[in-house]
Design a protein around this motif. Structure first.
Motif, PDB file in Angstrom:
ATOM      1  N   THR A   8       0.851  -1.189   0.000  1.00 40.81           N
ATOM      2  CA  THR A   8       0.000   0.000   0.000  1.00 40.81           C
ATOM      3  C   THR A   8       0.887   1.238   0.000  1.00 40.81           C
ATOM      4  OG1 THR A   8      -0.058   0.099   2.411  1.00 40.81           O
ATOM      5  CG2 THR A   8      -1.771  -1.220   1.330  1.00 40.81           C
ATOM      6  N   ARG A   9       0.293   2.371  -0.234  1.00 41.12           N
ATOM      7  CA  ARG A   9       1.050   3.630  -0.196  1.00 41.12           C
ATOM      8  C   ARG A   9       1.671   3.855   1.178  1.00 41.12           C
ATOM      9  NH1 ARG A   9      -0.316   7.966  -4.136  1.00 41.12           N
ATOM     10  NH2 ARG A   9      -1.636   6.995  -5.687  1.00 41.12           N
ATOM     11  N   GLU A  10       0.907   3.519   2.215  1.00 37.31           N
ATOM     12  CA  GLU A  10       1.409   3.710   3.574  1.00 37.31           C
ATOM     13  C   GLU A  10       2.634   2.837   3.830  1.00 37.31           C
ATOM     14  OE1 GLU A  10      -1.961   2.860   3.070  1.00 37.31           O
ATOM     15  OE2 GLU A  10      -2.566   4.957   3.049  1.00 37.31           O
ATOM     16  N   GLU A  11       2.569   1.576   3.388  1.00 37.87           N
ATOM     17  CA  GLU A  11       3.704   0.673   3.568  1.00 37.87           C
ATOM     18  C   GLU A  11       4.926   1.169   2.808  1.00 37.87           C
ATOM     19  OE1 GLU A  11       1.488  -3.633   4.182  1.00 37.87           O
ATOM     20  OE2 GLU A  11       1.762  -2.853   2.149  1.00 37.87           O
ATOM     21  N   PHE A  12       4.708   1.645   1.583  1.00 37.84           N
ATOM     22  CA  PHE A  12       5.827   2.160   0.797  1.00 37.84           C
ATOM     23  C   PHE A  12       6.419   3.400   1.448  1.00 37.84           C
ATOM     24  CE2 PHE A  12       7.583   4.821  -2.610  1.00 37.84           C
ATOM     25  CZ  PHE A  12       8.567   3.964  -3.055  1.00 37.84           C
ATOM     26  N   HIS A  13       5.565   4.271   1.967  1.00 36.92           N
ATOM     27  CA  HIS A  13       6.041   5.482   2.638  1.00 36.92           C
ATOM     28  C   HIS A  13       6.855   5.117   3.873  1.00 36.92           C
ATOM     29  CE1 HIS A  13       6.168   9.670   3.774  1.00 36.92           C
ATOM     30  NE2 HIS A  13       5.704   9.361   4.965  1.00 36.92           N
ATOM     31  N   GLN A  14       6.393   4.131   4.648  1.00 40.01           N
ATOM     32  CA  GLN A  14       7.139   3.684   5.820  1.00 40.01           C
ATOM     33  C   GLN A  14       8.493   3.107   5.415  1.00 40.01           C
ATOM     34  OE1 GLN A  14       4.522   0.914   7.730  1.00 40.01           O
ATOM     35  NE2 GLN A  14       3.335   2.515   8.767  1.00 40.01           N
TER      36      GLN A  14
ATOM     37  N   GLN B 145      10.189   3.889   2.712  1.00 40.10           N
ATOM     38  CA  GLN B 145      10.996   5.024   2.244  1.00 40.10           C
ATOM     39  C   GLN B 145      11.580   5.789   3.427  1.00 40.10           C
ATOM     40  OE1 GLN B 145       8.700   7.930   0.054  1.00 40.10           O
ATOM     41  NE2 GLN B 145      10.383   8.265  -1.368  1.00 40.10           N
ATOM     42  N   GLU B 146      10.782   6.051   4.439  1.00 44.33           N
ATOM     43  CA  GLU B 146      11.269   6.761   5.617  1.00 44.33           C
ATOM     44  C   GLU B 146      12.301   5.931   6.376  1.00 44.33           C
ATOM     45  OE1 GLU B 146      10.695   9.973   6.482  1.00 44.33           O
ATOM     46  OE2 GLU B 146       9.712  10.014   4.524  1.00 44.33           O
TER      47      GLU B 146
ATOM     48  N   THR C 120      14.329   3.746   5.061  1.00 45.02           N
ATOM     49  CA  THR C 120      15.558   3.783   4.266  1.00 45.02           C
ATOM     50  C   THR C 120      16.290   5.091   4.475  1.00 45.02           C
ATOM     51  OG1 THR C 120      14.491   2.373   2.612  1.00 45.02           O
ATOM     52  CG2 THR C 120      16.480   3.546   1.927  1.00 45.02           C
ATOM     53  N   LYS C 121      15.563   6.199   4.519  1.00 36.53           N
ATOM     54  CA  LYS C 121      16.195   7.495   4.773  1.00 36.53           C
ATOM     55  C   LYS C 121      16.847   7.521   6.153  1.00 36.53           C
ATOM     56  CE  LYS C 121      13.311  10.411   1.824  1.00 36.53           C
ATOM     57  NZ  LYS C 121      12.332  11.502   1.827  1.00 36.53           N
TER      58      LYS C 121
END
Length: 108
Positions: free
Chosen positions: A51-57, A59-60, A62-63
Motif C-alpha cells: 500500500t502507499r502507507e507501507e511504501f512510505h514507511q 521510504q522513511e 531507508t532514509k
C-alpha cells in the motif's frame, strides 16, 4: 426472487454498459464487474502488493538508515583524527540534512 432497487446513473454510463455487456442483462453485467473488481483486489493483497502507507514507511526507514550510516562515518572519521576539509564536511552535513528530519551531526 431477490429484492430489487433502482440505481440512478448518468446516461453516458448506461451507454457504456449497453455497449459492452453483449447478451448479458444490465444488472448481471454490473454484478460481474463488481465481483471481478473485488476478486482482483483480494488477489492483489495475496500477491504481496504494498500500500502507499507501507511504501512510505519503507521510504522513511531507508532514509533513516542512510542518515544513521552517514552519521556513523562522519563521527568515525572525526574520532580517528582525520579532519575533513570544511567544504567536504559542509557537503556531508548538507546531504545529511537533506534526508529530512532533524539530523544532528557531531561537531556541528
Amino acid at each position: 426472487m431477490s429484492e430489487k432497487r433502482m440505481l440512478i446513473v448518468d446516461a453516458e454510463l448506461v451507454r457504456k454498459i449497453d455497449d459492452n455487456r453483449g447478451d448479458v442483462g444490465r444488472s448481471e453485467f454490473i454484478d460481474l464487474l463488481i465481483d471481478s473488481q473485488l476478486k482482483e483486489k483480494e488477489e492483489g493483497k495475496k500477491q504481496g502488493g504494498v500500500t502507499r502507507e507501507e511504501f512510505h514507511q519503507f521510504q522513511e526507514g531507508t532514509k533513516e538508515l542512510l542518515r544513521s550510516f552517514l552519521e556513523f562515518f562522519i563521527s568515525y572519521g572525526l574520532e580517528l583524527g582525520k579532519q575533513p576539509s570544511d567544504s567536504e564536511f559542509e557537503h556531508l552535513t548538507h546531504k545529511l540534512q537533506s534526508l529530512g528530519g532533524s539530523a544532528k551531526v557531531k561537531g556541528s
